[in-house]
Design a protein around this motif. Structure first.
Motif, PDB file in Angstrom:
ATOM      1  N   MET A 158     125.971  66.773  65.632  1.00 26.50           N
ATOM      2  CA  MET A 158     124.924  67.418  64.883  1.00 26.50           C
ATOM      3  C   MET A 158     125.134  68.935  64.930  1.00 26.50           C
ATOM      4  O   MET A 158     125.431  69.495  65.978  1.00 26.50           O
ATOM      5  N   ASN A 159     124.963  69.562  63.772  1.00 26.52           N
ATOM      6  CA  ASN A 159     125.059  71.020  63.675  1.00 26.52           C
ATOM      7  C   ASN A 159     123.671  71.614  63.491  1.00 26.52           C
ATOM      8  O   ASN A 159     122.841  71.055  62.760  1.00 26.52           O
ATOM      9  N   VAL A 160     123.442  72.744  64.128  1.00 29.66           N
ATOM     10  CA  VAL A 160     122.158  73.433  64.056  1.00 29.66           C
ATOM     11  C   VAL A 160     122.408  74.820  63.481  1.00 29.66           C
ATOM     12  O   VAL A 160     123.362  75.505  63.876  1.00 29.66           O
ATOM     13  N   TYR A 161     121.541  75.227  62.554  1.00 22.70           N
ATOM     14  CA  TYR A 161     121.696  76.496  61.854  1.00 22.70           C
ATOM     15  C   TYR A 161     120.400  77.292  61.886  1.00 22.70           C
ATOM     16  O   TYR A 161     119.320  76.748  61.626  1.00 22.70           O
ATOM     17  N   ASP A 162     120.520  78.570  62.155  1.00 16.51           N
ATOM     18  CA  ASP A 162     119.443  79.496  61.831  1.00 16.51           C
ATOM     19  C   ASP A 162     119.423  79.553  60.306  1.00 16.51           C
ATOM     20  O   ASP A 162     120.400  79.169  59.655  1.00 16.51           O
ATOM     21  N   PHE A 163     118.352  80.036  59.702  1.00 16.09           N
ATOM     22  CA  PHE A 163     118.292  80.056  58.242  1.00 16.09           C
ATOM     23  C   PHE A 163     118.545  81.445  57.667  1.00 16.09           C
ATOM     24  O   PHE A 163     119.505  81.664  56.946  1.00 16.09           O
ATOM     25  N   ASP A 164     117.659  82.385  57.980  1.00 18.28           N
ATOM     26  CA  ASP A 164     117.726  83.716  57.371  1.00 18.28           C
ATOM     27  C   ASP A 164     118.976  84.471  57.791  1.00 18.28           C
ATOM     28  O   ASP A 164     119.279  84.578  58.983  1.00 18.28           O
ATOM     29  N   LYS A 165     119.707  84.955  56.814  1.00 15.94           N
ATOM     30  CA  LYS A 165     120.949  85.706  56.979  1.00 15.94           C
ATOM     31  C   LYS A 165     122.065  84.866  57.592  1.00 15.94           C
ATOM     32  O   LYS A 165     123.123  85.379  57.919  1.00 15.94           O
ATOM     33  N   THR A 166     121.820  83.565  57.745  1.00 15.38           N
ATOM     34  CA  THR A 166     122.848  82.646  58.231  1.00 15.38           C
ATOM     35  C   THR A 166     123.224  81.691  57.101  1.00 15.38           C
ATOM     36  O   THR A 166     124.333  81.750  56.582  1.00 15.38           O
ATOM     37  N   VAL A 167     122.289  80.853  56.705  1.00 19.33           N
ATOM     38  CA  VAL A 167     122.491  79.916  55.601  1.00 19.33           C
ATOM     39  C   VAL A 167     122.097  80.577  54.274  1.00 19.33           C
ATOM     40  O   VAL A 167     122.679  80.298  53.237  1.00 19.33           O
ATOM     41  N   TYR A 168     121.098  81.444  54.338  1.00 20.33           N
ATOM     42  CA  TYR A 168     120.569  82.164  53.182  1.00 20.33           C
ATOM     43  C   TYR A 168     120.920  83.636  53.377  1.00 20.33           C
ATOM     44  O   TYR A 168     120.830  84.149  54.491  1.00 20.33           O
ATOM     45  N   TYR A 169     121.315  84.312  52.314  1.00 14.42           N
ATOM     46  CA  TYR A 169     121.816  85.675  52.438  1.00 14.42           C
ATOM     47  C   TYR A 169     120.796  86.702  52.940  1.00 14.42           C
ATOM     48  O   TYR A 169     121.186  87.748  53.439  1.00 14.42           O
ATOM     49  N   PHE A 170     119.522  86.427  52.812  1.00 13.39           N
ATOM     50  CA  PHE A 170     118.504  87.436  53.105  1.00 13.39           C
ATOM     51  C   PHE A 170     117.505  86.937  54.148  1.00 13.39           C
ATOM     52  O   PHE A 170     117.625  85.824  54.631  1.00 13.39           O
ATOM     53  N   ASP A 171     116.513  87.770  54.452  1.00 16.09           N
ATOM     54  CA  ASP A 171     115.367  87.371  55.249  1.00 16.09           C
ATOM     55  C   ASP A 171     114.366  86.779  54.253  1.00 16.09           C
ATOM     56  O   ASP A 171     113.778  87.513  53.456  1.00 16.09           O
ATOM     57  N   SER A 172     114.180  85.476  54.269  1.00 15.79           N
ATOM     58  CA  SER A 172     113.351  84.801  53.261  1.00 15.79           C
ATOM     59  C   SER A 172     111.901  85.253  53.310  1.00 15.79           C
ATOM     60  O   SER A 172     111.255  85.382  52.263  1.00 15.79           O
ATOM     61  N   THR A 173     111.374  85.515  54.491  1.00 17.40           N
ATOM     62  CA  THR A 173     109.979  85.928  54.596  1.00 17.40           C
ATOM     63  C   THR A 173     109.770  87.287  53.950  1.00 17.40           C
ATOM     64  O   THR A 173     108.811  87.477  53.198  1.00 17.40           O
ATOM     65  N   LYS A 174     110.654  88.228  54.214  1.00 18.62           N
ATOM     66  CA  LYS A 174     110.537  89.558  53.596  1.00 18.62           C
ATOM     67  C   LYS A 174     110.659  89.463  52.082  1.00 18.62           C
ATOM     68  O   LYS A 174     109.874  90.055  51.344  1.00 18.62           O
ATOM     69  N   LYS A 175     111.663  88.724  51.623  1.00 18.16           N
ATOM     70  CA  LYS A 175     111.848  88.586  50.175  1.00 18.16           C
ATOM     71  C   LYS A 175     110.629  87.936  49.531  1.00 18.16           C
ATOM     72  O   LYS A 175     110.191  88.352  48.458  1.00 18.16           O
ATOM     73  N   PHE A 176     110.090  86.918  50.178  1.00 11.76           N
ATOM     74  CA  PHE A 176     108.920  86.230  49.638  1.00 11.76           C
ATOM     75  C   PHE A 176     107.707  87.164  49.613  1.00 11.76           C
ATOM     76  O   PHE A 176     106.965  87.205  48.623  1.00 11.76           O
ATOM     77  N   TYR A 177     107.524  87.917  50.666  1.00  8.48           N
ATOM     78  CA  TYR A 177     106.391  88.848  50.732  1.00  8.48           C
ATOM     79  C   TYR A 177     106.455  89.835  49.559  1.00  8.48           C
ATOM     80  O   TYR A 177     105.463  90.039  48.846  1.00  8.48           O
ATOM     81  N   PHE A 178     107.596  90.444  49.338  1.00  9.95           N
ATOM     82  CA  PHE A 178     107.711  91.435  48.259  1.00  9.95           C
ATOM     83  C   PHE A 178     107.682  90.777  46.877  1.00  9.95           C
ATOM     84  O   PHE A 178     107.193  91.381  45.919  1.00  9.95           O
TER      85      PHE A 178
END
Length: 184
Positions: free
Chosen positions: A1-21
């Motif tokens: 099993m592989n485990v991944y962080d999401f923001d800036k790992t699987v997705y190029y940006f910080d999703s919470t910041k992008k969503f907020y703006f």
């Protein structure tokens, strides 16, 4: 099993910041929360309060969004293209995403990607209030163990050294910078 962080790992940006703006452009009334948010950020930086309390104040602006679920879906309509190609090429059915971002924000994109296992911060999408701690740094270890019943990982990927506690438990760990992947 592989485990991944999401923001800036699987997705190029910080999703919470992008969503907020993304939301702020559509719902400028959210700016009414700016003084309280700035104060919360200052308190966090001065170590008067913790990251969870600071994020609760930031997320409290979501109360000005009439249909947050629709906005999350709309956000990912435009942002799914920013999932990193290297991840899409190696994705497996048993992958686990573990993130400090809110569960309500990541669940729809994980569903679209066919990712069945998501561990993320539990924050109320209308009030910003957390149930439990922010899923960040060392907090990810007990959260993974609670979810899976173990912390056994073949590979772990993250963009941040704050995830060292998880990296230490994996058979192999990788540090991700943009599209560059190197041994931890």
């Amino acid at each position: 099993m592989n485990v991944y962080d999401f923001d800036k790992t699987v997705y190029y940006f910080d999703s919470t910041k992008k969503f907020y703006f993304y939301l702020l452009k559509k719902y400028p009334k959210m700016a009414l929360c700016a003084p309280a948010q700035l104060l919360a950020f200052l308190k966090y930086r001065l170590k008067i309060t913790d990251k969870t309390a600071m994020k609760e104040v930031v997320y409290s602006a979501f109360r000005y969004v009439p249909d947050i679920d629709r906005e999350v879906e709309s956000f990912w309509d435009g942002e799914i293209k920013n999932i990193k190609p290297w991840y899409l090429k190696q994705k497996h059915d048993d992958d686990v995403i573990i993130s400090a971002s809110p569960y309500f924000l990541l669940k729809p994109v994980c569903d679209r990607l066919g990712i069945k296992h998501l561990i993320a911060s539990e924050a109320d999408k209308k009030t910003g209030k957390y149930t439990g701690k922010n899923c960040y740094g060392a907090e990810k270890v007990p959260r993974l163990k609670e979810y899976l019943g173990s912390t056994k990982m073949d590979r772990f990927y993250s963009d941040s050294r704050s995830d060292s506690p998880l990296a230490e438990l994996a058979d192999e760990a990788f540090l991700v910078t943009g599209d560059k992947i190197e041994k931890w």
